[in-house]
Design a protein around this motif. Structure first.
Motif, PDB file in Angstrom:
ATOM      1  N   MET A  28      37.233  42.964  75.449  1.00 28.20           N
ATOM      2  CA  MET A  28      36.939  41.537  75.625  1.00 28.20           C
ATOM      3  C   MET A  28      35.944  41.029  74.586  1.00 28.20           C
ATOM      4  N   GLY A  29      35.398  41.891  73.783  1.00 29.64           N
ATOM      5  CA  GLY A  29      34.437  41.505  72.756  1.00 29.64           C
ATOM      6  C   GLY A  29      33.883  42.743  72.085  1.00 29.64           C
ATOM      7  N   LEU A  30      32.825  42.564  71.313  1.00 33.21           N
ATOM      8  CA  LEU A  30      32.301  43.656  70.497  1.00 33.21           C
ATOM      9  C   LEU A  30      30.946  44.183  70.981  1.00 33.21           C
ATOM     10  N   LYS A  31      30.502  43.764  72.171  1.00 30.71           N
ATOM     11  CA  LYS A  31      29.236  44.226  72.723  1.00 30.71           C
ATOM     12  C   LYS A  31      29.490  45.355  73.719  1.00 30.71           C
ATOM     13  N   LEU A  32      28.933  46.531  73.425  1.00 29.72           N
ATOM     14  CA  LEU A  32      29.223  47.711  74.232  1.00 29.72           C
ATOM     15  C   LEU A  32      28.887  47.543  75.706  1.00 29.72           C
ATOM     16  N   ILE A  75      42.976  60.200  65.727  1.00 29.73           N
ATOM     17  CA  ILE A  75      42.938  59.424  64.479  1.00 29.73           C
ATOM     18  C   ILE A  75      42.655  57.965  64.814  1.00 29.73           C
ATOM     19  N   PHE A  76      41.564  57.434  64.272  1.00 25.77           N
ATOM     20  CA  PHE A  76      41.173  56.044  64.494  1.00 25.77           C
ATOM     21  C   PHE A  76      41.069  55.310  63.161  1.00 25.77           C
ATOM     22  N   HIS A  77      41.009  53.990  63.249  1.00 21.66           N
ATOM     23  CA  HIS A  77      40.540  53.180  62.133  1.00 21.66           C
ATOM     24  C   HIS A  77      39.300  52.443  62.637  1.00 21.66           C
ATOM     25  N   PHE A  78      38.152  52.760  62.069  1.00 23.64           N
ATOM     26  CA  PHE A  78      36.825  52.365  62.562  1.00 23.64           C
ATOM     27  C   PHE A  78      36.551  53.034  63.908  1.00 23.64           C
ATOM     28  N   ALA A  79      36.500  54.347  63.868  1.00 29.28           N
ATOM     29  CA  ALA A  79      36.322  55.165  65.069  1.00 29.28           C
ATOM     30  C   ALA A  79      35.010  54.882  65.791  1.00 29.28           C
ATOM     31  N   ARG A  80      33.975  54.521  65.051  1.00 33.43           N
ATOM     32  CA  ARG A  80      32.653  54.346  65.665  1.00 33.43           C
ATOM     33  C   ARG A  80      32.712  53.416  66.870  1.00 33.43           C
ATOM     34  N   PHE A  81      33.399  52.297  66.737  1.00 32.21           N
ATOM     35  CA  PHE A  81      33.458  51.323  67.835  1.00 32.21           C
ATOM     36  C   PHE A  81      34.280  51.855  68.999  1.00 32.21           C
ATOM     37  N   ASP A  82      35.473  52.353  68.716  1.00 28.87           N
ATOM     38  CA  ASP A  82      36.359  52.802  69.784  1.00 28.87           C
ATOM     39  C   ASP A  82      35.759  53.972  70.556  1.00 28.87           C
ATOM     40  N   VAL A  83      35.177  54.918  69.844  1.00 28.15           N
ATOM     41  CA  VAL A  83      34.587  56.095  70.502  1.00 28.15           C
ATOM     42  C   VAL A  83      33.411  55.685  71.383  1.00 28.15           C
ATOM     43  N   ALA A  84      32.618  54.727  70.903  1.00 28.33           N
ATOM     44  CA  ALA A  84      31.497  54.238  71.702  1.00 28.33           C
ATOM     45  C   ALA A  84      31.987  53.498  72.947  1.00 28.33           C
ATOM     46  N   MET A  85      33.049  52.717  72.796  1.00 27.58           N
ATOM     47  CA  MET A  85      33.600  51.994  73.947  1.00 27.58           C
ATOM     48  C   MET A  85      34.138  52.961  75.003  1.00 27.58           C
ATOM     49  N   LEU A  86      34.832  53.984  74.562  1.00 26.57           N
ATOM     50  CA  LEU A  86      35.341  54.985  75.499  1.00 26.57           C
ATOM     51  C   LEU A  86      34.195  55.727  76.191  1.00 26.57           C
ATOM     52  N   LEU A  87      33.129  56.001  75.447  1.00 24.85           N
ATOM     53  CA  LEU A  87      31.970  56.670  76.022  1.00 24.85           C
ATOM     54  C   LEU A  87      31.275  55.764  77.032  1.00 24.85           C
ATOM     55  N   LEU A 190      24.393  57.417  69.950  1.00 25.67           N
ATOM     56  CA  LEU A 190      23.267  56.579  69.543  1.00 25.67           C
ATOM     57  C   LEU A 190      23.541  55.108  69.847  1.00 25.67           C
ATOM     58  N   ASP A 191      24.766  54.651  69.555  1.00 23.30           N
ATOM     59  CA  ASP A 191      25.115  53.252  69.816  1.00 23.30           C
ATOM     60  C   ASP A 191      25.009  52.922  71.300  1.00 23.30           C
ATOM     61  N   VAL A 192      25.582  53.772  72.125  1.00 20.48           N
ATOM     62  CA  VAL A 192      25.576  53.529  73.568  1.00 20.48           C
ATOM     63  C   VAL A 192      24.160  53.609  74.135  1.00 20.48           C
ATOM     64  N   ALA A 193      23.331  54.485  73.566  1.00 23.31           N
ATOM     65  CA  ALA A 193      21.961  54.670  74.063  1.00 23.31           C
ATOM     66  C   ALA A 193      21.005  53.585  73.582  1.00 23.31           C
ATOM     67  N   GLY A 194      21.459  52.690  72.687  1.00 28.06           N
ATOM     68  CA  GLY A 194      20.615  51.574  72.289  1.00 28.06           C
ATOM     69  C   GLY A 194      20.154  51.559  70.853  1.00 28.06           C
ATOM     70  N   TRP A 195      20.626  52.500  70.034  1.00 28.21           N
ATOM     71  CA  TRP A 195      20.215  52.567  68.633  1.00 28.21           C
ATOM     72  C   TRP A 195      21.311  52.090  67.677  1.00 28.21           C
ATOM     73  N   ALA A 196      22.142  51.157  68.107  1.00 29.14           N
ATOM     74  CA  ALA A 196      23.257  50.686  67.279  1.00 29.14           C
ATOM     75  C   ALA A 196      22.787  50.026  65.989  1.00 29.14           C
ATOM     76  N   ASP A 197      21.661  49.287  66.057  1.00 31.76           N
ATOM     77  CA  ASP A 197      21.205  48.508  64.900  1.00 31.76           C
ATOM     78  C   ASP A 197      19.982  49.107  64.215  1.00 31.76           C
ATOM     79  N   GLU A 198      19.619  50.313  64.616  1.00 31.19           N
ATOM     80  CA  GLU A 198      18.427  50.939  64.046  1.00 31.19           C
ATOM     81  C   GLU A 198      18.810  52.232  63.335  1.00 31.19           C
ATOM     82  N   ASP A 199      18.334  52.399  62.132  1.00 29.60           N
ATOM     83  CA  ASP A 199      18.592  53.609  61.361  1.00 29.60           C
ATOM     84  C   ASP A 199      17.534  54.646  61.732  1.00 29.60           C
ATOM     85  N   VAL A 200      17.898  55.587  62.574  1.00 28.19           N
ATOM     86  CA  VAL A 200      16.926  56.568  63.021  1.00 28.19           C
ATOM     87  C   VAL A 200      16.558  57.559  61.914  1.00 28.19           C
ATOM     88  N   PHE A 201      17.304  57.532  60.795  1.00 29.44           N
ATOM     89  CA  PHE A 201      17.004  58.418  59.683  1.00 29.44           C
ATOM     90  C   PHE A 201      16.086  57.753  58.654  1.00 29.44           C
TER      91      PHE A 201
END
Length: 203
Positions: A28-32, A75-87, A190-201
């Motif tokens: 329904m949108g792009l916010k986890l 196999i995904f295209h832009f796996a980061r989003f889909d994997v986070a949504m499934l998680l 990291l995305d699901v736990a709240g670090w989507a917009d922060e570079d922890v490295f």
């Protein structure tokens, strides 16, 4: 386009994938933590697409077992989003993963056109439409146009992976790509736990 099979709430127990499966999601949108997962698309690369309509609540044990199956590459295209949504929705950590978008960014440094539509057109000579991308995926009934759009997001990923593998090997970046793919489940955590917009490295 081949057969499109629609399933409610979970993948049927008698549907199996061996070796690899192409996967995509519609939401329904792009916010986890705001927008719900509505649809999961799956294809073995054989022209058939399985569409799983995800219920707002409740488990999907067969789908989750496939996502966690170590013997099947997803196999995904832009796996980061889909994997986070499934998680976020099911608590399942998808692995192992291949991401055609990351592969494109690592191997096709001569361009910034890494979207699925651009890759299908340039590498496969296939035109796919993005017209239904922002349609209502939570609607009680999915239109034939929505189903065809959703299917097009997975039907070509196996062929794209073959092209990406050749380009990565040519540029000497196969190992680097594999390391990126291996990290994707942790990136999703990291995305699901709240670090989507922060570079922890970062420093």
């Amino acid at each position: 386009m081949g057969a499109i099979l629609l399933h409610e709430h979970d993948l049927p127990a008698d549907v199996a994938f061996s070796g690899s499966v192409a996967v995509d999601t519609e939401t329904m949108g792009l916010k986890l933590h705001r927008d719900r997962l509505c649809l999961v698309q799956l294809s073995a690369g054989d022209g058939t697409c399985h569409l799983v309509r995800v219920a707002p609540e409740g488990p999907a044990p067969n789908l989750c077992a496939l996502m966690a199956d170590p013997s099947v590459v997803k196999i995904f295209h832009f796996a980061r989003f889909d994997v986070a949504m499934l998680l976020a929705r099911f608590g399942v950590l998808t692995a192992p993963i291949y991401c055609t978008k990351i592969a494109s960014k690592l191997s096709r440094t001569n361009t910034d056109a890494h979207g699925l539509r651009a890759l299908c057109k340039e590498l496969l000579g296939v035109e796919i439409s993005k017209q239904m991308q922002t349609s209502d995926w939570g609607a009680p009934t999915l239109s034939p146009e929505q189903q065809q759009y959703a299917a097009s997001d997975v039907l070509y990923l196996h062929r794209l992976r073959d092209h990406m593998d050749a380009l990565l090997a040519r540029e000497g970046r196969t190992d680097l790509a594999r390391a990126c793919f291996d990290f994707l489940p942790q990136r999703a955590r990291l995305d699901v736990a709240g670090w989507a917009d922060e570079d922890v490295f970062a420093h």
